[in-house]
Design an enzyme around this catalytic site. Structure first.
Site, PDB file in Angstrom:
ATOM      1  N   LYS A  92       0.796  -1.235   0.000  1.00 54.87           N
ATOM      2  CA  LYS A  92       0.000   0.000   0.000  1.00 54.87           C
ATOM      3  C   LYS A  92       0.831   1.291   0.000  1.00 54.87           C
ATOM      4  O   LYS A  92       0.331   2.370   0.315  1.00 54.87           O
ATOM      5  CB  LYS A  92      -1.014   0.040   1.170  1.00 54.87           C
ATOM      6  CG  LYS A  92      -1.838  -1.201   1.375  1.00 54.87           C
ATOM      7  CD  LYS A  92      -2.292  -1.901   0.129  1.00 54.87           C
ATOM      8  CE  LYS A  92      -3.350  -1.208  -0.664  1.00 54.87           C
ATOM      9  NZ  LYS A  92      -3.647  -1.992  -1.921  1.00 54.87           N
ATOM     10  N   SER A 133      -4.909   2.461   4.479  1.00 54.20           N
ATOM     11  CA  SER A 133      -5.046   1.861   3.157  1.00 54.20           C
ATOM     12  C   SER A 133      -5.046   0.329   3.246  1.00 54.20           C
ATOM     13  O   SER A 133      -5.846  -0.355   2.595  1.00 54.20           O
ATOM     14  CB  SER A 133      -3.889   2.344   2.269  1.00 54.20           C
ATOM     15  OG  SER A 133      -3.993   1.830   0.975  1.00 54.20           O
ATOM     16  N   HIS A 178       6.970  -7.166  -2.544  1.00 54.45           N
ATOM     17  CA  HIS A 178       6.798  -6.507  -1.247  1.00 54.45           C
ATOM     18  C   HIS A 178       7.791  -7.095  -0.234  1.00 54.45           C
ATOM     19  O   HIS A 178       7.676  -6.842   0.969  1.00 54.45           O
ATOM     20  CB  HIS A 178       5.386  -6.735  -0.696  1.00 54.45           C
ATOM     21  CG  HIS A 178       4.300  -6.027  -1.445  1.00 54.45           C
ATOM     22  ND1 HIS A 178       4.384  -4.718  -1.841  1.00 54.45           N
ATOM     23  CD2 HIS A 178       3.069  -6.463  -1.857  1.00 54.45           C
ATOM     24  CE1 HIS A 178       3.264  -4.370  -2.456  1.00 54.45           C
ATOM     25  NE2 HIS A 178       2.462  -5.411  -2.487  1.00 54.45           N
TER      26      HIS A 178
END
Ligand code: PPS
Length: 307
Positions: free
Chosen positions: A55, A146, A116
């Site tokens: 995010k 988020s 990520h």
């Protein structure tokens, strides 16, 4: 039976994954089914890695990079949805979608790859091959908000629980990819030892043109000003929200239920103020000071003029 088969074998609801530790970092169990292939992934020296904590503006940076590499040609950037143009390295969900490593194996190099992963879990070949990497960081308060909305709509993440419950889970690092603090610090500590461009979501919001030019130079490209202007426009929040190749509407609703929350949700700096209670803000700040002690990284949780 695959993960999206209902009891009678028909497509019903996806079973949400559990978090399991991978070298101490909580990860969705479904991703670990393909971990060996991720670890063994062979990068090419010309490959580019886009790394983020979830995010942090991954999709935004992906779109910016694709536009730069396609010389600002909007039609070429609409050739496929984002997850096909720039595959997600460690993604795996057997029986539903090919894993990231499989998509990447079919792509010619140079490839652009999304991850990520915290720095310490990166496949070794990215470092051996001295690949360029772009790390985009975003302030933790907006990430928390988020991530909560994303985990509510994304069935490939554990159930988030209530906002209050999620707030504490995030602070304890009990979410996919673990503690935000460790992630941003881990990449920051490596940025001068490898070809890493470390950028910030808030900086792109403040001055997209300046940051796009920074990325362009890092990639060794020089595009005319008019082309850069076009990239600024095509990668704006509104353009990307309306673009089916970047707004993830291509992902089936049994996975991303965009009636719960849209992937391109708000795209703002400071939305945390609409969610944090005064008590949560106080707890967050105390925890932040403790976890970020001695680190010179500075994040902005609001922008002058409010954007
Ligand atoms: S993911 O699932 O981890 O890959 O998500 P990621 O792309 O990192 O983050 C999604 C958030 O980034 C916002 N976003 C943007 N903000 C501003 N401008 C542009 N162009 C843009 N594109 C994506 C997106 O709206 C998510 O943030 P929130 O705060 O939820 O709106």
């Amino acid at each position: 039976m695959s993960r999206h088969d209902g009891p009678g074998g028909g497509s019903a609801e996806l079973q949400r994954p559990k978090l399991v530790p991978l070298h101490g970092v909580p990860m969705p169990d479904i991703f670990l089914e393909n971990w060996e292939a991720v670890e063994k992934f062979q990068a090419d020296p010309q490959d580019l890695l886009i790394a983020t904590y979830p995010k942090a503006g991954t999709t935004w940076v992906q779109e910016i990079v694709d536009f730069i590499l396609q010389d600002g040609d909007a039609d070429r950037c609409r050739r496929a949805p984002m997850d096909s143009r720039i595959p997600f390295l460690e993604f795996s969900c057997k029986g539903f979608h090919p894993p990231g490593t499989e998509l990447l194996a079919k792509m010619p190099s140079p490839k652009v790859i999304k991850t990520h992963l915290p720095f310490q879990l990166l496949p070794k070949s990215f470092l051996d091959q001295d690949c360029k990497m772009i790390y985009c960081a975003r302030n933790a308060k907006d990430i928390l908000v988020s991530y909560f909305h994303f985990d509510s709509m994304n069935k490939l993440q554990p159930e988030p629980g209530t906002w209050e419950e999620y707030f504490h889970k995030f602070l304890q690092g009990n979410v996919s990819y673990g503690l935000w603090h460790d992630h941003v610090k881990g990449w920051w500590e490596q940025k001068d030892k490898h070809p890493i461009l470390y950028i910030f979501y808030e900086d792109i919001k403040e001055d997209p043109r300046r940051e796009i030019v920074k990325v362009m130079r890092f990639l060794g490209k020089a595009l005319p000003d008019t082309v850069v202007d076009g990239i600024v426009q095509h990668t704006s929040f509104q353009s990307m929200k309306e673009n089916p190749m970047s707004n993830y509407t291509s992902v089936p609703a049994i996975v991303f239920d965009q009636t719960v929350s849209t992937f391109m949700r708000k795209g703002e700096v400071g939305d945390w103020k609409n969610h944090f209670t005064a008590a949560q803000d106080k707890a967050f700040e105390a925890d932040y000071v403790r976890r970020m002690k001695g680190c010179h990284l500075r994040f902005r949780t609001e922008l002058q003029g409010g954007q």
